[in-house]
Scaffold this motif. Structure first.
Motif, PDB file in Angstrom:
ATOM      1  N   GLN A  84       0.095  43.103 102.091  1.00 48.87           N
ATOM      2  CA  GLN A  84       0.966  44.039 101.736  1.00 48.87           C
ATOM      3  C   GLN A  84       1.216  44.083 100.135  1.00 48.87           C
ATOM      4  O   GLN A  84       0.868  45.146  99.657  1.00 48.87           O
ATOM      5  CB  GLN A  84       2.366  43.446 102.248  1.00 48.87           C
ATOM      6  N   ASN A  85       0.805  43.039  99.639  1.00 54.25           N
ATOM      7  CA  ASN A  85       0.628  43.188  98.069  1.00 54.25           C
ATOM      8  C   ASN A  85      -0.480  43.943  97.539  1.00 54.25           C
ATOM      9  O   ASN A  85      -0.398  44.574  96.768  1.00 54.25           O
ATOM     10  CB  ASN A  85       0.743  41.817  97.596  1.00 54.25           C
ATOM     11  N   THR A  86      -1.692  43.630  98.275  1.00 54.34           N
ATOM     12  CA  THR A  86      -2.856  44.425  98.038  1.00 54.34           C
ATOM     13  C   THR A  86      -2.651  45.803  98.253  1.00 54.34           C
ATOM     14  O   THR A  86      -3.111  46.914  97.463  1.00 54.34           O
ATOM     15  CB  THR A  86      -4.152  44.043  98.836  1.00 54.34           C
ATOM     16  N   GLU A  87      -2.070  46.185  99.469  1.00 58.60           N
ATOM     17  CA  GLU A  87      -1.676  47.618  99.593  1.00 58.60           C
ATOM     18  C   GLU A  87      -0.762  48.400  98.453  1.00 58.60           C
ATOM     19  O   GLU A  87      -1.039  49.598  98.202  1.00 58.60           O
ATOM     20  CB  GLU A  87      -1.218  47.840 101.026  1.00 58.60           C
ATOM     21  N   GLN A  88       0.260  47.527  98.266  1.00 63.76           N
ATOM     22  CA  GLN A  88       1.044  47.923  97.190  1.00 63.76           C
ATOM     23  C   GLN A  88       0.218  48.085  95.729  1.00 63.76           C
ATOM     24  O   GLN A  88       0.497  49.335  95.097  1.00 63.76           O
ATOM     25  CB  GLN A  88       2.178  46.851  97.083  1.00 63.76           C
ATOM     26  N   GLN A  89      -0.434  47.271  95.571  1.00 63.91           N
ATOM     27  CA  GLN A  89      -1.204  47.398  94.442  1.00 63.91           C
ATOM     28  C   GLN A  89      -2.125  48.663  94.382  1.00 63.91           C
ATOM     29  O   GLN A  89      -2.475  49.379  93.480  1.00 63.91           O
ATOM     30  CB  GLN A  89      -2.224  46.214  93.988  1.00 63.91           C
ATOM     31  N   LEU A  90      -2.857  48.792  95.681  1.00 61.84           N
ATOM     32  CA  LEU A  90      -3.738  50.042  95.560  1.00 61.84           C
ATOM     33  C   LEU A  90      -2.944  51.441  95.509  1.00 61.84           C
ATOM     34  O   LEU A  90      -3.318  52.421  95.192  1.00 61.84           O
ATOM     35  CB  LEU A  90      -4.154  49.937  97.052  1.00 61.84           C
ATOM     36  N   LEU A  91      -1.728  51.212  96.378  1.00 63.08           N
ATOM     37  CA  LEU A  91      -0.863  52.459  96.204  1.00 63.08           C
ATOM     38  C   LEU A  91      -0.333  52.775  94.590  1.00 63.08           C
ATOM     39  O   LEU A  91      -0.293  53.805  94.197  1.00 63.08           O
ATOM     40  CB  LEU A  91       0.502  52.197  97.078  1.00 63.08           C
ATOM     41  N   ASN A  92      -0.035  51.691  94.024  1.00 63.79           N
ATOM     42  CA  ASN A  92       0.325  51.783  92.480  1.00 63.79           C
ATOM     43  C   ASN A  92      -0.906  52.447  91.977  1.00 63.79           C
ATOM     44  O   ASN A  92      -0.573  53.220  90.850  1.00 63.79           O
ATOM     45  CB  ASN A  92       0.861  50.559  91.908  1.00 63.79           C
ATOM     46  N   THR A  93      -2.038  51.803  91.988  1.00 66.14           N
ATOM     47  CA  THR A  93      -3.321  52.206  91.428  1.00 66.14           C
ATOM     48  C   THR A  93      -3.714  53.714  91.616  1.00 66.14           C
ATOM     49  O   THR A  93      -3.731  54.448  90.798  1.00 66.14           O
ATOM     50  CB  THR A  93      -4.429  51.418  91.666  1.00 66.14           C
ATOM     51  N   LEU A  94      -3.468  54.099  92.919  1.00 67.62           N
ATOM     52  CA  LEU A  94      -3.750  55.437  93.321  1.00 67.62           C
ATOM     53  C   LEU A  94      -2.827  56.549  92.737  1.00 67.62           C
ATOM     54  O   LEU A  94      -3.001  57.530  92.274  1.00 67.62           O
ATOM     55  CB  LEU A  94      -3.705  55.533  94.905  1.00 67.62           C
ATOM     56  N   SER A  95      -1.223  56.028  92.587  1.00 64.12           N
ATOM     57  CA  SER A  95      -0.316  56.893  92.107  1.00 64.12           C
ATOM     58  C   SER A  95      -0.478  57.093  90.586  1.00 64.12           C
ATOM     59  O   SER A  95      -0.478  58.122  90.149  1.00 64.12           O
ATOM     60  CB  SER A  95       0.824  56.207  92.400  1.00 64.12           C
ATOM     61  N   GLN A  96      -1.101  55.642  89.883  1.00 66.44           N
ATOM     62  CA  GLN A  96      -1.350  55.959  88.500  1.00 66.44           C
ATOM     63  C   GLN A  96      -2.544  56.848  88.166  1.00 66.44           C
ATOM     64  O   GLN A  96      -2.597  57.745  87.378  1.00 66.44           O
ATOM     65  CB  GLN A  96      -1.711  54.758  88.124  1.00 66.44           C
ATOM     66  N   GLN A  97      -3.696  56.824  89.118  1.00 66.62           N
ATOM     67  CA  GLN A  97      -4.835  57.710  88.916  1.00 66.62           C
ATOM     68  C   GLN A  97      -4.393  59.129  89.354  1.00 66.62           C
ATOM     69  O   GLN A  97      -4.845  60.052  88.525  1.00 66.62           O
ATOM     70  CB  GLN A  97      -5.917  57.226  90.038  1.00 66.62           C
ATOM     71  N   GLN A  98      -3.619  59.391  90.285  1.00 67.12           N
ATOM     72  CA  GLN A  98      -2.962  60.574  90.411  1.00 67.12           C
ATOM     73  C   GLN A  98      -2.306  61.299  89.323  1.00 67.12           C
ATOM     74  O   GLN A  98      -2.617  62.446  89.022  1.00 67.12           O
ATOM     75  CB  GLN A  98      -2.466  60.560  91.835  1.00 67.12           C
ATOM     76  N   SER A  99      -1.618  60.367  88.868  1.00 67.59           N
ATOM     77  CA  SER A  99      -0.574  61.069  87.590  1.00 67.59           C
ATOM     78  C   SER A  99      -1.277  61.195  86.514  1.00 67.59           C
ATOM     79  O   SER A  99      -1.279  62.310  85.948  1.00 67.59           O
ATOM     80  CB  SER A  99       0.494  59.826  87.640  1.00 67.59           C
ATOM     81  N   ALA A 100      -2.425  60.402  86.204  1.00 65.09           N
ATOM     82  CA  ALA A 100      -3.371  60.682  85.198  1.00 65.09           C
ATOM     83  C   ALA A 100      -4.225  61.724  85.470  1.00 65.09           C
ATOM     84  O   ALA A 100      -4.484  62.701  84.693  1.00 65.09           O
ATOM     85  CB  ALA A 100      -4.341  59.387  84.818  1.00 65.09           C
ATOM     86  N   LYS A 101      -4.817  62.207  86.810  1.00 64.01           N
ATOM     87  CA  LYS A 101      -5.469  63.331  87.171  1.00 64.01           C
ATOM     88  C   LYS A 101      -4.809  64.449  86.922  1.00 64.01           C
ATOM     89  O   LYS A 101      -5.183  65.730  86.439  1.00 64.01           O
ATOM     90  CB  LYS A 101      -6.090  63.194  88.458  1.00 64.01           C
ATOM     91  N   LEU A 102      -3.568  64.451  87.360  1.00 57.76           N
ATOM     92  CA  LEU A 102      -2.471  65.593  87.215  1.00 57.76           C
ATOM     93  C   LEU A 102      -2.459  65.949  85.710  1.00 57.76           C
ATOM     94  O   LEU A 102      -2.453  66.936  85.754  1.00 57.76           O
ATOM     95  CB  LEU A 102      -1.238  65.121  88.027  1.00 57.76           C
ATOM     96  N   GLY A 103      -1.906  64.868  84.925  1.00 57.44           N
ATOM     97  CA  GLY A 103      -1.909  64.984  83.626  1.00 57.44           C
ATOM     98  C   GLY A 103      -3.109  65.939  82.888  1.00 57.44           C
ATOM     99  O   GLY A 103      -2.896  66.550  82.107  1.00 57.44           O
ATOM    100  N   GLN A 104      -4.429  65.357  83.341  1.00 59.57           N
ATOM    101  CA  GLN A 104      -5.861  65.926  82.973  1.00 59.57           C
ATOM    102  C   GLN A 104      -5.786  67.276  83.099  1.00 59.57           C
ATOM    103  O   GLN A 104      -5.928  68.308  82.472  1.00 59.57           O
ATOM    104  CB  GLN A 104      -6.783  65.081  83.238  1.00 59.57           C
ATOM    105  N   LEU A 105      -5.249  67.556  84.677  1.00 63.63           N
ATOM    106  CA  LEU A 105      -5.469  68.922  85.028  1.00 63.63           C
ATOM    107  C   LEU A 105      -4.447  69.709  84.374  1.00 63.63           C
ATOM    108  O   LEU A 105      -4.636  70.955  84.104  1.00 63.63           O
ATOM    109  CB  LEU A 105      -5.175  69.079  86.529  1.00 63.63           C
ATOM    110  N   GLU A 106      -3.341  69.281  84.090  1.00 70.15           N
ATOM    111  CA  GLU A 106      -2.390  70.126  83.476  1.00 70.15           C
ATOM    112  C   GLU A 106      -2.621  70.411  81.937  1.00 70.15           C
ATOM    113  O   GLU A 106      -2.574  71.543  81.394  1.00 70.15           O
ATOM    114  CB  GLU A 106      -0.934  69.421  83.372  1.00 70.15           C
ATOM    115  N   LEU A 107      -3.290  69.654  81.305  1.00 75.37           N
ATOM    116  CA  LEU A 107      -3.842  69.815  79.974  1.00 75.37           C
ATOM    117  C   LEU A 107      -4.987  70.587  80.154  1.00 75.37           C
ATOM    118  O   LEU A 107      -5.256  71.602  79.068  1.00 75.37           O
ATOM    119  CB  LEU A 107      -4.524  68.403  79.381  1.00 75.37           C
ATOM    120  N   GLN A 108      -6.141  70.469  80.862  1.00 80.13           N
ATOM    121  CA  GLN A 108      -6.903  71.486  81.062  1.00 80.13           C
ATOM    122  C   GLN A 108      -6.397  72.897  81.665  1.00 80.13           C
ATOM    123  O   GLN A 108      -7.049  73.943  80.885  1.00 80.13           O
ATOM    124  CB  GLN A 108      -7.978  71.289  82.077  1.00 80.13           C
TER     125      GLN A 108
END
Length: 383
Positions: A89-113
């Protein structure tokens, strides 16, 4: 007498007392015997119960210990499983957090582009509008200057446009027929002007027309249609089938014992032919085609024809000839030459291979440069 009776009674009293004691002792012994039997039986029962309890304890104690060990192991296993579940559960939570961070970063890059792209588009649109306004203003000025000009200038402008259009037809579309027609129209415009100073321009137009007429005319549309029709026929062409040519039948000799050599030879050949069939090898013996292989052959032939078609449209003679050569080779090797459609297609492909589709060597139209020189001279003379 009375004294003797009294004495006799006194003498009997001890006897009575002794007898009474004996009777009492006998009664006590009689009462003690059943109580001793009961006590012995009770003692035996107690001993049996103690032995049974000892046996039960001896037999049940290891089982109880094993149950205790199993319960301890089950508790340890439950603890491990709960720890693994918690870790997962901790690993899944970490993965979810990482994916959410990556998606937010990608969304930020897409918005910038996207913002940058919108900014570039707006700038390009503004530049295009500015250029369009400049062109419109220049056209307005040209219209205003040419409205007051004589018709001769209009004819010269039309002639220049026709020459430029003819050059585009030659270099971009290789449409020589349309280019010749445009050059003839430009020649007619110059004839209407009837100015001796345009003699060099008219001579250049005649030279260009003669040059274009000498170029070989290639009907690429006809080549394209023929190859397209050939590709449609590949699914219906008959393939070569492998036939087993039988050995010639031997005639049985007649004559019995007199012709024993011929009879022995006959039976020898008959037995040998049942084991092996000897005949001349043919190309069909070197392959045995299944349905999948037949489909692959038809698809390969269609691909070669498609490659030749594309090369013809691009006027790539090397690829065109190579593709046709492979198609003709494959058609003659794997398809039945006795079939009419196969023979017609083979002759058609051989005829297409003789067509020269290479791009002709073109020279720049001299009339365009000559017309530009004439217009430049007019501008210099007007100044």
């Amino acid at each position: 007498m009375s004294e003797t009776v009294v004495r006799a009674s006194e003498a009997d009293e001890p006897l009575k007392e002794l007898k009474q004691k004996i009777d009492d002792e006998q009664q006590q012994e009689n009462t003690k015997k059943p109580s001793q039997g009961l006590a012995a039986f009770s003692l035996l029962l107690i001993i049996l119960l103690i032995a049974a309890m000892a046996a039960a304890v001896y037999w049940l104690w290891p089982q109880w210990q094993s149950l205790q060990q199993q319960s301890a192991q089950m508790q340890q296993l439950q603890q491990r499983v709960s720890a693994q579940v918690q870790q997962q559960q901790n690993t899944e939570q970490q993965l979810l957090n990482t994916l959410s961070q990556q998606q937010s970063a990608k969304l930020g890059q897409l918005e910038l582009q996207l913002a940058q792209t919108e900014q570039r588009l707006s700038l390009a649109l503004q530049q295009a509008l500015t250029e369009q306004q400049v062109q419109i203003q220049a056209l307005r000025q040209q219209v205003q200057t040419k409205d007051s000009a004589p018709p001769r200038h209009w004819l010269l402008a039309e002639t220049d446009y026709l020459l430029q259009l003819a050059a585009k037809k030659v270099w971009l579309e290789h449409d020589f027929t349309t280019a010749i027609s445009l050059l003839n129209t430009a020649q007619e415009k110059l004839i209407k002007i009837d100015d001796p100073s345009l003699l060099l321009v008219r001579q250049a137009i005649n030279q260009d027309i003669e040059q274009l007429r000498q170029l070989p005319t290639i009907d690429l549309s006809e080549v394209h249609l023929q190859l397209q029709q050939a590709r449609k026929l590949t699914a219906q062409l008959a393939l070569k089938q492998q036939h087993n040519n039988a050995m010639p039948q031997l005639t049985k000799p007649e004559g019995g014992v007199k012709q024993w050599r011929q009879t022995l030879h006959y039976y020898w050949q008959q037995a040998w032919s049942n084991l092996f069939t000897v005949r001349s090898a043919v190309p069909e013996d070197y392959f045995s085609l299944s349905k999948e292989q037949q489909l692959m052959l038809r698809s390969s032939l269609s691909q070669h024809l498609l490659l030749a078609e594309l090369a013809a449209l691009e006027q790539n003679e090397t690829v065109y000839l190579a593709a046709l050569e492979q198609a003709i080779s494959q058609l003659g090797r794997y398809f039945d030459p006795a079939n009419d459609e196969v023979s017609q297609l083979q002759s058609q492909l051989q005829q297409l291979a003789t067509v020269n589709i290479s791009k002709p060597e073109l020279k720049a139209l001299s009339s365009v440069s000559q017309m530009q020189q004439y217009q430049q001279q007019l501008e210099e003379s007007s100044l």
